[in-house]
Design a protein around this motif. Structure first.
Motif, PDB file in Angstrom:
ATOM      1  N   UNK A  75       0.836  -1.199   0.000  1.00  0.00           N
ATOM      2  CA  UNK A  75       0.000   0.000   0.000  1.00  0.00           C
ATOM      3  C   UNK A  75       0.869   1.246   0.000  1.00  0.00           C
ATOM      4  N   UNK A  76       1.907   1.240   0.820  1.00  0.00           N
ATOM      5  CA  UNK A  76       2.815   2.381   0.895  1.00  0.00           C
ATOM      6  C   UNK A  76       3.597   2.558  -0.401  1.00  0.00           C
ATOM      7  N   UNK A  77       4.088   1.452  -0.961  1.00  0.00           N
ATOM      8  CA  UNK A  77       4.920   1.545  -2.170  1.00  0.00           C
ATOM      9  C   UNK A  77       4.137   2.110  -3.349  1.00  0.00           C
ATOM     10  N   UNK A  81      -4.519   5.342  -1.625  1.00  0.00           N
ATOM     11  CA  UNK A  81      -5.133   6.224  -0.638  1.00  0.00           C
ATOM     12  C   UNK A  81      -6.493   5.736  -0.141  1.00  0.00           C
ATOM     13  N   UNK A  82      -7.103   4.773  -0.841  1.00  0.00           N
ATOM     14  CA  UNK A  82      -8.406   4.250  -0.428  1.00  0.00           C
ATOM     15  C   UNK A  82      -8.424   2.738  -0.601  1.00  0.00           C
ATOM     16  N   UNK A  83      -9.375   2.090   0.065  1.00  0.00           N
ATOM     17  CA  UNK A  83      -9.545   0.648  -0.106  1.00  0.00           C
ATOM     18  C   UNK A  83      -9.917   0.320  -1.547  1.00  0.00           C
ATOM     19  N   UNK A  84     -10.670   1.197  -2.206  1.00  0.00           N
ATOM     20  CA  UNK A  84     -11.040   0.976  -3.608  1.00  0.00           C
ATOM     21  C   UNK A  84      -9.804   0.916  -4.501  1.00  0.00           C
ATOM     22  N   UNK A  85      -8.837   1.807  -4.285  1.00  0.00           N
ATOM     23  CA  UNK A  85      -7.606   1.774  -5.077  1.00  0.00           C
ATOM     24  C   UNK A  85      -6.836   0.491  -4.832  1.00  0.00           C
ATOM     25  N   UNK A 151      -2.269  -5.319   6.732  1.00  0.00           N
ATOM     26  CA  UNK A 151      -2.423  -6.176   5.553  1.00  0.00           C
ATOM     27  C   UNK A 151      -3.910  -6.407   5.314  1.00  0.00           C
ATOM     28  N   UNK A 152      -4.218  -6.864   4.114  1.00  0.00           N
ATOM     29  CA  UNK A 152      -5.593  -7.163   3.728  1.00  0.00           C
ATOM     30  C   UNK A 152      -5.641  -8.580   3.171  1.00  0.00           C
ATOM     31  N   UNK A 153      -6.585  -9.366   3.654  1.00  0.00           N
ATOM     32  CA  UNK A 153      -6.820 -10.711   3.136  1.00  0.00           C
ATOM     33  C   UNK A 153      -8.050 -10.657   2.228  1.00  0.00           C
ATOM     34  N   UNK A 154      -7.867 -10.973   0.971  1.00  0.00           N
ATOM     35  CA  UNK A 154      -8.977 -11.040   0.022  1.00  0.00           C
ATOM     36  C   UNK A 154      -9.248 -12.516  -0.249  1.00  0.00           C
ATOM     37  N   UNK A 155     -10.375 -13.004   0.249  1.00  0.00           N
ATOM     38  CA  UNK A 155     -10.739 -14.419   0.150  1.00  0.00           C
ATOM     39  C   UNK A 155     -11.886 -14.531  -0.840  1.00  0.00           C
ATOM     40  N   UNK A 156     -11.607 -15.090  -2.023  1.00  0.00           N
ATOM     41  CA  UNK A 156     -12.638 -15.192  -3.060  1.00  0.00           C
ATOM     42  C   UNK A 156     -13.533 -16.398  -2.821  1.00  0.00           C
TER      43      UNK A 156
END
Length: 676
Positions: A75-77, A81-85, A151-156
């Motif tokens: 996210x930093x790299x 700026x938003x969860x959508x991005x 961190x964000x976990x995206x579980x499909x």
């Protein structure tokens, strides 16, 4: 069918043969204790434990789903700026924006007029979807500042097996940083195009020997761009130019304290967004159309580790969501159409919930997870009236109670053969609605560094209070109290393989079938919008992802997604459903490792609009440069989004005169963070 035969061939080829070793499961579990994800190697990043797939920490290769993890380092790299991005960079996801809210589509499904109801968003494992629209903010209306994300976990896939309603296509679990991660104070200031300015302050650290604390606040203001809308291009409406009508103000405040086995979290988001689009046939060019959102969450949780790898956990949450919508309509009173009327939406939802969970091995190679969840949505209030309450069109007050019971059983026949089964039952009152959500996953590890997953599951989404009851007195919208839940069945095969010490590949092939889909429908008889169970959908697709390093220092990710989503009866393609998605991300060190440059490219294929027109395919590029520890404690970031000023548009819902809205052009951002 040729493209799916090719996928099956590739999947078989990836699964064959011996390869270099991955980290052992025990080593993978130990990574959860590292506070700085930036210190992890590429191989270790691939082995960060995932929690949301099974409600306990497990190796990603053993999770019964296709999982993507986005770290705070990413996210930093990339300067998100938003969860959508952030989600726009995740394989299979694509975004839409109607100048009020941002919406996520995935795997070819993103219906105009929906409210992010089919993705369940968690913060530290706590449900954030509200009880009015069943949605969660993804843009500037998200509950917390993205700088606080670890961190964000995206579980499909269908997650209703563990989470109930809304976990239809995916579960997105946002895990926040701890006080020890901050370890002091951080002051950030930033500026961007359209006179956007933001400031935030965070402070955190250890709390004696058994705990830690974190408090943070941020505020942002933006004037927004001047916009041109061709549908209103006439002298009477300023030639379609909305000047100074896209501004917003928003703030978020967050705090959490952990002491021993207890944790308390508080979050508040407040947002005021002008609406420049003249949606719902309001007066174009007025400065009174606005959307005001406020979200508050309080969560108290308890977690205790049991012998072996077991755990007992419980949490209590209280949440409050409020929305005020202002709509400026022309009036025909006394035959004078120049007298406008201000129509107001007043929405309020309050709810509390409690959950208890127990997980552990009942005997060798068998792990059972079970839990019970109860939610009391005690205030569901929807009002629509003219300013001053002179005329009331809607005064709906409802409440619901939801009870869910779930169980999951993981059988490890061998280290290379795992069967994961589970089911959940949800019952809602007073709707007298019951739903069963099963899932079965077979996980194979034919060789070290290779995993195969075969998954079948079902999920559901209950109709929201807005879809059931909202009406504005016959002007634009009417409710439908006869709505039934919609259901999805998903079949998926996933292969993940370590191709070399510096490269990993993943292929996921899927099919899903939706029945009783709740869709926004324009009733031609009275020209009112209404939600109905009118559609059945079927889709086939695949996602290919590569993660790796080049020459030992350049990190990269490349993904391509294909989705063919169609109406089951007519076989027509869905609106807002791109067949092709692709992303490329590269991060390289600069100035002997003291800075980093991140380049990102995103391609989104053509999408049909509701009017049958085509929103053309587009590719956008973003560039961000970060420099750390300047003058010892100063971090600086500068970036450009839509680097080449590409023009493109998003399909939108029936409430708009135009069927697509143009996206922002090139924007520039600068951010400075001082640690103390």
């Amino acid at each position: 069918m040729k493209i799916f035969r090719l996928c099956i061939f590739v999947l078989s080829a990836l699964a064959a043969g011996p390869f270099g070793g991955l980290l052992s499961p025990a080593r993978a579990q130990s990574l959860g204790g590292k506070s700085d994800l930036a210190d992890l190697s590429l191989e270790e990043l691939m082995q960060i434990p995932v929690h949301a797939a099974s409600r306990y920490a497990q190796d990603m290769s053993e999770a019964p789903a296709s999982v993507t993890i986005v770290t705070g380092r990413d996210i930093e790299a990339y300067g998100h700026r938003t969860l959508a991005e952030i989600l726009a960079s995740v394989p299979g996801f694509y975004m839409s924006y109607d100048r009020s809210y941002e919406y996520a589509g995935m795997r070819g499904f993103g219906r105009p007029g929906d409210f992010n109801t089919r993705i369940l968003v968690l913060i530290d494992g706590v449900r954030t979807n509200d009880v009015i629209y069943n949605s969660s903010g993804l843009g500037t209306d998200f509950n917390i500042d993205v700088d606080l994300i670890d961190r964000i976990e995206v579980v499909r896939g269908p997650g209703s097996v563990l989470y109930g309603t809304n976990a239809f296509f995916a579960v997105v679990n946002v895990i926040t940083k701890t006080g020890r991660d901050i370890d002091g104070g951080r002051l950030s200031v930033s500026a961007a195009s359209f006179d956007t300015r933001k400031g935030s302050l965070s402070y955190g650290g250890p709390l004696r020997d058994r705990g830690e604390f974190l408090v943070s606040g941020s505020y942002c203001a933006s004037d927004g761009p001047d916009l041109y809308f061709p549908a209103f291009d006439s002298p009477a409406t300023n030639h379609g130019i909305a000047e100074g009508l896209d501004g917003e103000r928003f703030g978020s405040y967050f705090g959490k304290v952990r002491y021993g086995e207890w944790r308390l979290g508080l979050a508040l988001m407040d947002r005021d967004k002008s609406r420049p689009t003249a949606s719902y046939e309001t007066i174009f060019g007025n400065d009174r159309d606005k959307d005001l959102d406020r979200r508050f969450t309080a969560d108290l949780s308890y977690r205790r580790e049991l012998s072996g790898s077991g755990e007992a956990a419980a949490h209590f949450t209280f949440q409050d969501y409020a929305y005020e919508g202002y709509y400026f309509f022309p009036s025909e009173e006394d035959g004078d159409s120049s007298l406008p009327t201000l129509d107001v939406d007043h929405i309020r939802g309050e709810w509390w919930g409690i959950e208890a969970k127990l997980s552990g091995e009942i005997f060798a190679r068998n792990r059972v997870t079970g839990g019970i969840e109860y939610r009391d949505n005690f205030k569901i209030k929807q009002q629509n009236y003219d300013e001053g309450m002179s005329v009331v069109y809607l005064d709906s007050r409802n409440n619901t109670k939801v009870t869910g019971v779930y169980a999951q059983h993981e059988i490890r026949f061998t280290e290379g053969l795992i069967l994961n089964t589970g089911a959940r039952y949800d019952h809602a009152e007073p709707l007298n609605e019951g739903n069963i959500s099963p899932r079965v996953a077979l996980i194979l590890k034919p060789a070290e560094g290779t995993s195969l997953k075969f998954i079948c599951g079902e999920a559901f989404r209950s109709p929201s209070a807005f879809e059931l009851y909202y009406t504005d007195g016959g002007f634009t919208t009417k409710g439908n109290p006869d709505l039934a839940p919609e259901r999805i069945r998903t079949y998926e095969a996933i292969v993940t393989r370590k191709l070399s010490d510096e490269l990993q590949g993943k292929l996921a092939i899927y099919r899903y079938e939706i029945r009783d889909l709740i869709t926004q429908y324009l009733d031609r008889g009275d020209s009112l919008l209404q939600y109905r169970n009118v559609d059945a959908i079927e889709a086939n697709g695949f996602e290919v992802t590569f993660l790796g390093k080049a020459i030992g220092v350049v990190e990269g990710r490349l993904s391509y997604s294909y989705a063919d989503a169609r109406d089951s009866a007519s076989h027509a393609r869905l609106s807002n459903s791109p067949r092709h998605l692709a992303t490329l991300g590269l991060v390289t060190p600069l100035v002997h490792g003291r800075a980093r440059a991140a380049f990102e490219a995103q391609y989104v294929g053509a999408r049909l609009t509701l009017d049958g027109n085509t929103a053309k395919a587009y590719a956008v590029a973003n560039l961000n440069v970060t420099a750390a520890h300047l003058l010892g404690k100063l971090d600086v970031s500068a970036g450009v989004r839509n680097l080449f000023d590409t023009r493109y548009a998003y399909p939108v819902g029936e409430e708009f005169i135009q069927d697509a809205l143009e996206a922002d052009g090139r924007t520039i951002r600068v951010k400075c963070t001082y640690s103390f």
